[in-house]
Design a protein around this motif. Structure first.
Motif, PDB file in Angstrom:
ATOM      1  N   ASN A  39      -5.909  12.396  -9.601  1.00  0.00           N
ATOM      2  CA  ASN A  39      -6.587  13.527  -8.957  1.00  0.00           C
ATOM      3  C   ASN A  39      -6.070  13.828  -7.546  1.00  0.00           C
ATOM      4  OD1 ASN A  39      -8.440  13.895 -11.173  1.00  0.00           O
ATOM      5  ND2 ASN A  39      -9.492  12.053 -10.462  1.00  0.00           N
ATOM      6  N   VAL A  40      -4.764  13.880  -7.413  1.00  0.00           N
ATOM      7  CA  VAL A  40      -4.151  14.237  -6.137  1.00  0.00           C
ATOM      8  C   VAL A  40      -3.975  15.758  -6.080  1.00  0.00           C
ATOM      9  CG1 VAL A  40      -2.142  13.973  -4.640  1.00  0.00           C
ATOM     10  CG2 VAL A  40      -2.933  12.041  -6.043  1.00  0.00           C
ATOM     11  N   PRO A  41      -4.536  16.436  -5.072  1.00  0.00           N
ATOM     12  CA  PRO A  41      -4.341  17.884  -4.955  1.00  0.00           C
ATOM     13  C   PRO A  41      -2.863  18.205  -4.729  1.00  0.00           C
ATOM     14  CG  PRO A  41      -6.162  17.146  -3.565  1.00  0.00           C
ATOM     15  CD  PRO A  41      -5.441  15.917  -4.032  1.00  0.00           C
ATOM     16  N   PRO A  42      -2.281  19.155  -5.476  1.00  0.00           N
ATOM     17  CA  PRO A  42      -0.884  19.527  -5.243  1.00  0.00           C
ATOM     18  C   PRO A  42      -0.675  20.018  -3.813  1.00  0.00           C
ATOM     19  CG  PRO A  42      -1.657  20.416  -7.344  1.00  0.00           C
ATOM     20  CD  PRO A  42      -2.864  19.869  -6.632  1.00  0.00           C
ATOM     21  N   GLY A  43       0.503  19.746  -3.273  1.00  0.00           N
ATOM     22  CA  GLY A  43       0.806  20.177  -1.914  1.00  0.00           C
ATOM     23  C   GLY A  43       1.888  19.317  -1.294  1.00  0.00           C
ATOM     24  N   ASN A  44       2.140  19.527  -0.018  1.00  0.00           N
ATOM     25  CA  ASN A  44       3.152  18.772   0.718  1.00  0.00           C
ATOM     26  C   ASN A  44       2.512  17.570   1.419  1.00  0.00           C
ATOM     27  OD1 ASN A  44       5.418  20.508   0.154  1.00  0.00           O
ATOM     28  ND2 ASN A  44       4.529  21.986   1.586  1.00  0.00           N
ATOM     29  N   TYR A  45       3.167  16.419   1.311  1.00  0.00           N
ATOM     30  CA  TYR A  45       2.657  15.185   1.889  1.00  0.00           C
ATOM     31  C   TYR A  45       3.798  14.384   2.515  1.00  0.00           C
ATOM     32  CZ  TYR A  45      -1.523  15.960  -1.008  1.00  0.00           C
ATOM     33  OH  TYR A  45      -2.647  16.488  -1.582  1.00  0.00           O
ATOM     34  N   THR A  46       3.421  13.391   3.288  1.00  0.00           N
ATOM     35  CA  THR A  46       4.332  12.320   3.691  1.00  0.00           C
ATOM     36  C   THR A  46       3.936  11.084   2.905  1.00  0.00           C
ATOM     37  OG1 THR A  46       4.629  13.191   5.929  1.00  0.00           O
ATOM     38  CG2 THR A  46       5.155  10.880   5.572  1.00  0.00           C
ATOM     39  N   LEU A  47       4.892  10.534   2.153  1.00  0.00           N
ATOM     40  CA  LEU A  47       4.620   9.311   1.396  1.00  0.00           C
ATOM     41  C   LEU A  47       4.962   8.122   2.284  1.00  0.00           C
ATOM     42  CD1 LEU A  47       5.174   8.586  -2.306  1.00  0.00           C
ATOM     43  CD2 LEU A  47       5.951   6.907  -0.641  1.00  0.00           C
ATOM     44  N   GLU A  48       3.978   7.241   2.500  1.00  0.00           N
ATOM     45  CA  GLU A  48       4.156   6.070   3.352  1.00  0.00           C
ATOM     46  C   GLU A  48       3.943   4.804   2.527  1.00  0.00           C
ATOM     47  OE1 GLU A  48       2.437   8.049   7.497  1.00  0.00           O
ATOM     48  OE2 GLU A  48       1.164   6.711   6.309  1.00  0.00           O
TER      49      GLU A  48
ATOM     50  N   LEU B 142       0.840  -1.191   0.000  1.00  0.00           N
ATOM     51  CA  LEU B 142       0.000   0.000   0.000  1.00  0.00           C
ATOM     52  C   LEU B 142       0.880   1.247   0.000  1.00  0.00           C
ATOM     53  CD1 LEU B 142      -2.949   1.155   0.366  1.00  0.00           C
ATOM     54  CD2 LEU B 142      -2.443   1.200   2.816  1.00  0.00           C
ATOM     55  N   VAL B 143       0.583   2.170  -0.917  1.00  0.00           N
ATOM     56  CA  VAL B 143       1.282   3.451  -0.983  1.00  0.00           C
ATOM     57  C   VAL B 143       0.280   4.546  -0.645  1.00  0.00           C
ATOM     58  CG1 VAL B 143       2.646   5.017  -2.423  1.00  0.00           C
ATOM     59  CG2 VAL B 143       2.791   2.544  -2.793  1.00  0.00           C
ATOM     60  N   ALA B 144       0.613   5.381   0.333  1.00  0.00           N
ATOM     61  CA  ALA B 144      -0.308   6.422   0.789  1.00  0.00           C
ATOM     62  C   ALA B 144       0.375   7.780   0.808  1.00  0.00           C
ATOM     63  CB  ALA B 144      -0.834   6.096   2.186  1.00  0.00           C
ATOM     64  N   LEU B 145      -0.379   8.805   0.428  1.00  0.00           N
ATOM     65  CA  LEU B 145       0.050  10.192   0.576  1.00  0.00           C
ATOM     66  C   LEU B 145      -0.783  10.803   1.690  1.00  0.00           C
ATOM     67  CD1 LEU B 145       0.374  11.416  -3.128  1.00  0.00           C
ATOM     68  CD2 LEU B 145       2.235  11.018  -1.497  1.00  0.00           C
ATOM     69  N   ARG B 146      -0.104  11.276   2.733  1.00  0.00           N
ATOM     70  CA  ARG B 146      -0.802  11.794   3.908  1.00  0.00           C
ATOM     71  C   ARG B 146      -0.296  13.199   4.231  1.00  0.00           C
ATOM     72  NH1 ARG B 146      -3.715   8.703   6.984  1.00  0.00           N
ATOM     73  NH2 ARG B 146      -2.689   6.844   6.161  1.00  0.00           N
TER      74      ARG B 146
ATOM     75  N   ALA C   7       7.142   0.707   6.009  1.00  0.00           N
ATOM     76  CA  ALA C   7       8.455   0.267   5.549  1.00  0.00           C
ATOM     77  C   ALA C   7       9.240   1.440   4.985  1.00  0.00           C
ATOM     78  CB  ALA C   7       8.291  -0.820   4.486  1.00  0.00           C
ATOM     79  N   TYR C   8       8.507   2.498   4.619  1.00  0.00           N
ATOM     80  CA  TYR C   8       9.141   3.712   4.087  1.00  0.00           C
ATOM     81  C   TYR C   8       8.246   4.893   4.434  1.00  0.00           C
ATOM     82  CZ  TYR C   8      10.969   7.128   0.724  1.00  0.00           C
ATOM     83  OH  TYR C   8      11.495   8.248   0.139  1.00  0.00           O
ATOM     84  N   SER C   9       8.862   5.987   4.866  1.00  0.00           N
ATOM     85  CA  SER C   9       8.118   7.204   5.175  1.00  0.00           C
ATOM     86  C   SER C   9       9.024   8.399   4.924  1.00  0.00           C
ATOM     87  CB  SER C   9       7.640   7.184   6.629  1.00  0.00           C
ATOM     88  OG  SER C   9       6.953   8.380   6.954  1.00  0.00           O
ATOM     89  N   HIS C  10       8.581   9.297   4.033  1.00  0.00           N
ATOM     90  CA  HIS C  10       9.440  10.425   3.678  1.00  0.00           C
ATOM     91  C   HIS C  10       8.580  11.551   3.122  1.00  0.00           C
ATOM     92  CE1 HIS C  10      12.907  12.607   1.968  1.00  0.00           C
ATOM     93  NE2 HIS C  10      13.610  11.910   2.841  1.00  0.00           N
ATOM     94  N   PRO C  11       8.913  12.814   3.424  1.00  0.00           N
ATOM     95  CA  PRO C  11       8.135  13.930   2.871  1.00  0.00           C
ATOM     96  C   PRO C  11       8.339  14.076   1.370  1.00  0.00           C
ATOM     97  CG  PRO C  11      10.033  14.747   4.115  1.00  0.00           C
ATOM     98  CD  PRO C  11       9.945  13.277   4.373  1.00  0.00           C
ATOM     99  N   VAL C  12       7.263  14.410   0.665  1.00  0.00           N
ATOM    100  CA  VAL C  12       7.331  14.674  -0.776  1.00  0.00           C
ATOM    101  C   VAL C  12       6.479  15.900  -1.081  1.00  0.00           C
ATOM    102  CG1 VAL C  12       7.721  12.274  -1.443  1.00  0.00           C
ATOM    103  CG2 VAL C  12       5.389  13.152  -1.286  1.00  0.00           C
TER     104      VAL C  12
END
Length: 268
Positions: A214-223, A169-173, A247-252
């Protein structure tokens, strides 16, 4: 987790009276529902041995309503399943030939709403995108909720350098949101707050590729969350116990002209 069992069901007569016989002693959730009203739930209904409960009164309140259209790539999706989850339970409806849906009799308060297209689930496999929303319902009002989204950007990428399981699972939070690691599944408010902070999520393919629309532009943490899951013999407990630590978490930063993301899983 235990399985909920029904101690008994009945319908009211023309006076609104009801009787449930031979209910075993214990703690129950008493649920009353009517198509024109919001569902009523008493989560702490106790039955004591040898003691009848009489003149118990249930008052149903006027419910709220949620309606809208589910679209994919701007096209209405007929026959999709709309799921709404609130404190009073789950409501399921299907979209009509124009992709429209209408859910009535909802209790006041926040609800999770999500759309599932059975045909796309069967054909998309690992590329399935799931974007639940949180909406606030008020009694006597109708909330207009477009599902599917437009106006965002397409985010694609590849997970590299990691040992992925069969389900990834890949999530933008949003950076200040509640991640799965801080999620309490027994706390409904906590679950909704986590969903409010979710920008998008999708399942990665076996090669690590993923795509979100359809991801709104902005700052996220990709998990990234990954586990082994046997699709031929699904285990619901395994899904409920999906690893909470990413397993991976980093700001994008997602921009209006987003380039494909190359995620190095070896540096979480």
């Amino acid at each position: 987790t235990g399985v909920l069992k029904t101690a008994g069901t009945t319908t009211t007569n023309e006076k609104g009276e009801f009787t449930l016989n031979q209910v075993a002693p214990g703690a129950y959730r008493l649920v009353a529902s009517h198509s024109d009203y919001a569902k009523s739930i008493d989560p702490n209904f106790d039955v004591t041995a040898g003691r009848d409960i009489t003149a118990y009164r249930i008052t149903l309140a006027k419910g709220g309503e949620a309606h809208g259209t589910f679209t994919i790539d701007g096209k209405p999706q007929p026959g999709a399943m709309i799921v709404m989850l609130g404190e009073a339970g789950v409501e399921l409806v299907q979209t009509d030939s124009q992709g429209r849906f209408d859910v009535k009799g909802l209790s006041s308060g926040p609800h999770m709403i999500a759309a599932f297209d059975p045909s796309r689930i069967a054909s998309s496999g690992a590329g399935l995108q799931f974007n639940p929303q949180v909406v606030d319902i008020t009694a006597g009002n109708a909330a207009d909720i477009p599902l599917g989204g437009t106006g965002g950007v397409k985010v694609t990428g590849t997970l590299n350098g990691g040992d992925l399981g069969t389900l990834t699972l890949v999530a933008l939070r949003k950076p200040d949101g509640t991640s799965l690691s801080g999620l309490d599944l027994t706390n409904f408010s906590n679950l909704l707050e986590s969903l409010r902070s979710l920008g998008s999520q999708t399942m990665a393919g076996p090669d690590g590729s993923f795509s979100m629309d359809n991801v709104p532009p902005g700052n996220y943490t990709l998990e990234v969350y990954s586990m082994n899951f046997d699709e031929s013999n699904p285990d619901i407990n395994a899904l409920l116990n999906l690893p909470r630590t990413p397993a991976y978490s980093h700001p994008v930063e997602i921009g209006p002209e987003q380039q494909p993301l190359q995620i190095d899983m070896s540096t979480p």
